[in-house]
Write a protein that holds these residues in place. Structure first.
Motif, PDB file in Angstrom:
ATOM      1  N   GLY A   5       0.779  -1.231   0.000  1.00  0.00           N
ATOM      2  CA  GLY A   5       0.000   0.000   0.000  1.00  0.00           C
ATOM      3  C   GLY A   5       0.807   1.275   0.000  1.00  0.00           C
ATOM      4  N   VAL A   6       2.149   1.195   0.062  1.00  0.00           N
ATOM      5  CA  VAL A   6       3.013   2.370   0.097  1.00  0.00           C
ATOM      6  C   VAL A   6       3.655   2.562  -1.274  1.00  0.00           C
TER       7      VAL A   6
ATOM      8  N   TYR B  68       0.236   6.518   0.774  1.00  0.00           N
ATOM      9  CA  TYR B  68      -0.243   5.308   1.442  1.00  0.00           C
ATOM     10  C   TYR B  68      -1.744   5.179   1.234  1.00  0.00           C
ATOM     11  N   CYS B  69      -2.200   3.984   0.891  1.00  0.00           N
ATOM     12  CA  CYS B  69      -3.613   3.740   0.629  1.00  0.00           C
ATOM     13  C   CYS B  69      -4.407   3.745   1.936  1.00  0.00           C
ATOM     14  N   LEU B  70      -5.311   4.692   2.075  1.00  0.00           N
ATOM     15  CA  LEU B  70      -6.238   4.699   3.202  1.00  0.00           C
ATOM     16  C   LEU B  70      -7.515   3.938   2.856  1.00  0.00           C
ATOM     17  N   THR B  71      -8.014   4.125   1.639  1.00  0.00           N
ATOM     18  CA  THR B  71      -9.144   3.364   1.102  1.00  0.00           C
ATOM     19  C   THR B  71      -8.802   2.995  -0.338  1.00  0.00           C
TER      20      THR B  71
ATOM     21  N   ARG C 160      -9.733   4.497  -2.843  1.00  0.00           N
ATOM     22  CA  ARG C 160      -9.649   5.699  -3.662  1.00  0.00           C
ATOM     23  C   ARG C 160      -8.894   6.854  -2.999  1.00  0.00           C
ATOM     24  N   VAL C 161      -8.658   6.776  -1.704  1.00  0.00           N
ATOM     25  CA  VAL C 161      -8.036   7.874  -0.968  1.00  0.00           C
ATOM     26  C   VAL C 161      -6.626   7.477  -0.548  1.00  0.00           C
ATOM     27  N   LYS C 162      -5.678   8.404  -0.802  1.00  0.00           N
ATOM     28  CA  LYS C 162      -4.295   8.179  -0.412  1.00  0.00           C
ATOM     29  C   LYS C 162      -3.811   9.305   0.499  1.00  0.00           C
ATOM     30  N   LEU C 163      -3.022   8.924   1.482  1.00  0.00           N
ATOM     31  CA  LEU C 163      -2.288   9.882   2.298  1.00  0.00           C
ATOM     32  C   LEU C 163      -0.953  10.136   1.614  1.00  0.00           C
ATOM     33  N   ASP C 164      -0.614  11.408   1.413  1.00  0.00           N
ATOM     34  CA  ASP C 164       0.613  11.782   0.698  1.00  0.00           C
ATOM     35  C   ASP C 164       1.478  12.633   1.625  1.00  0.00           C
TER      36      ASP C 164
ATOM     37  N   VAL D  15       8.032  20.601   4.349  1.00  0.00           N
ATOM     38  CA  VAL D  15       7.588  19.276   4.773  1.00  0.00           C
ATOM     39  C   VAL D  15       6.078  19.267   4.591  1.00  0.00           C
ATOM     40  N   ARG D  16       5.585  18.378   3.712  1.00  0.00           N
ATOM     41  CA  ARG D  16       4.204  18.441   3.266  1.00  0.00           C
ATOM     42  C   ARG D  16       3.420  17.188   3.661  1.00  0.00           C
ATOM     43  N   GLY D  17       2.130  17.384   3.818  1.00  0.00           N
ATOM     44  CA  GLY D  17       1.222  16.270   4.052  1.00  0.00           C
ATOM     45  C   GLY D  17      -0.132  16.607   3.463  1.00  0.00           C
ATOM     46  N   GLY D  18      -0.804  15.598   2.910  1.00  0.00           N
ATOM     47  CA  GLY D  18      -2.104  15.868   2.303  1.00  0.00           C
ATOM     48  C   GLY D  18      -2.816  14.594   1.900  1.00  0.00           C
ATOM     49  N   LEU D  19      -3.945  14.773   1.225  1.00  0.00           N
ATOM     50  CA  LEU D  19      -4.770  13.658   0.763  1.00  0.00           C
ATOM     51  C   LEU D  19      -4.999  13.784  -0.738  1.00  0.00           C
TER      52      LEU D  19
END
Length: 281
Positions: A159-160, A207-210, A212-216, A251-255
Motif C-alpha cells: 500500500g506504500v 499510502y492507501c487509506l481506502t 480511492r483515498v491516499k495519504l501523501d 515538509v508536506r502532508g495531504g490527501l
C-alpha cells in the motif's frame, strides 16, 4: 448317407445360433469422447488512471538569498544587505491531476505560502558627519506558488508508493513594507510585488487509506527567482531594492482522491468458466 446329412444339419443350426452369441461377446466397448480442452481466459491487466484531486498543508522555512539596493548619495552607489533571515511559516494548497498509468502522473497545484517574517541589517553612514552605522530592517513576504508537476511513482509495496517529481511555473510574490531603522531615524519603503519564475523538486510516498483515498507525505524544495523587494523612499534617499531569490524547504502532508481506478483497489476476481459436460455414445 443319412447320418452324414443329419450331422450337417446340426452343424448348420449350431452355427446359426452360436454365431450371434459369440459376436455379442466380442462386441467392441462404447466409444467415450474426451471433453474439449477448457477455454483459457486471460485476465486483462488492470487499468489504472483517471483524474484526481488533492489538498495539502505544509510547514516551510525559507532562505533569503541576499538583496541589493541603490543609495542616492554623491555619487549614487549600490548597497548590499549585510544579514537577512526569514522565519518559518505554514502554507496550504490544492490541485487537480491525472494518473496516466501506474507509474506516471501529472498535476497542477496552487499553494499559498503564508507570511514569513524577515529581519536583516545594512551597513552605511549616518548623521551630518557621515559616521558608519548599522540599520535594522524588518519586513515579511508571502507568495502564491503555481506549478505544473510531473511524478514517477516507483512502485507499490503493502500500500506504500514512493515517488519523485519536479515542477515548473511561477510565483506571485508580495513583500510587506520594509521598516528601516538607524541613528538617523525610521524609514519606510513600500514593498515590491509581482510575478516571478519558480521551479520545484519533490520526493515522498503515498499510502492507501481506502480504495480511492491516499495519504501523501513528502519534501519539496522550491526556488523563487529574484525581483523587487522594496521601492524608493524619498526621506532616506534609498531604493529601490531587489532580492536575489528565495529558497523554500517544505515538509508536506495531504490527501489525494482518485476518481479513476487506483492501485489501492483490489484486483477483480478472475473469471472461471463452467466445465463443459462430457457426452458418451
Amino acid at each position: 448317407m443319412f447320418n452324414t446329412a443329419r450331422r450337417a444339419l446340426f452343424a448348420a443350426l449350431f452355427a446359426g445360433v452360436g454365431g450371434p452369441v459369440f459376436a455379442a461377446d466380442l462386441a467392441e466397448p462404447p466409444v467415450v469422447e474426451e471433453a474439449p480442452p477448457q477455454a483459457v481466459y486471460e485476465q486483462p491487466a488492470p487499468e489504472y488512471g483517471g483524474w484526481y484531486i488533492r489538498g495539502d498543508i505544509d510547514y516551510h522555512w525559507s532562505k533569503f538569498g541576499g538583496a541589493d539596493y541603490i543609495t542616492y548619495g554623491t555619487p549614487p552607489s549600490t548597497g548590499t544587505f549585510a544579514t537577512g533571515t526569514l522565519k518559518s511559516a505554514f502554507s496550504a494548497g490544492a490541485g487537480v491531476g491525472y494518473q496516466i498509468n501506474q507509474h506516471f502522473r501529472t498535476d497542477l497545484t496552487a499553494d499559498w505560502l503564508s507570511s514569513s517574517n524577515f529581519r536583516g541589517s545594512t551597513n552605511g553612514f549616518c548623521g551630518v558627519a557621515q559616521t558608519p552605522c548599522t540599520s535594522t530592517d524588518t519586513s515579511s513576504y508571502s507568495a502564491l506558488l503555481l506549478l505544473a508537476n510531473a511524478y514517477v511513482d516507483i512502485g507499490t509495496w503493502h500500500g506504500v508508493t514512493p515517488y519523485v517529481g519536479a515542477g515548473i511555473g511561477g510565483a506571485w510574490m508580495k513583500w510587506d513594507t520594509l521598516h528601516n531603522s538607524d541613528s538617523d531615524g525610521d524609514f519606510f519603503h513600500r514593498g515590491g510585488r509581482g510575478w516571478r519564475f519558480a521551479y520545484a523538486l519533490m520526493a515522498g510516498a503515498s499510502y492507501c487509506l481506502t480504495d480511492r483515498v491516499k495519504l501523501d507525505v513528502g519534501y519539496r524544495y522550491s526556488h523563487i527567482n529574484g525581483g523587487k523587494m522594496f521601492d524608493y523612499d524619498s526621506l532616506s534617499n534609498v531604493g529601490p531594492g531587489y532580492d536575489n531569490g528565495i529558497n523554500v524547504h517544505e515538509v508536506r502532508g495531504g490527501l489525494r482522491y482518485q476518481f479513476g481506478r487506483s492501485d489501492c483497489a483490489p484486483p477483480p476476481e478472475p473469471y472461471v468458466p463452467e466445465p463443459e459436460p462430457v457426452y458418451t455414445k
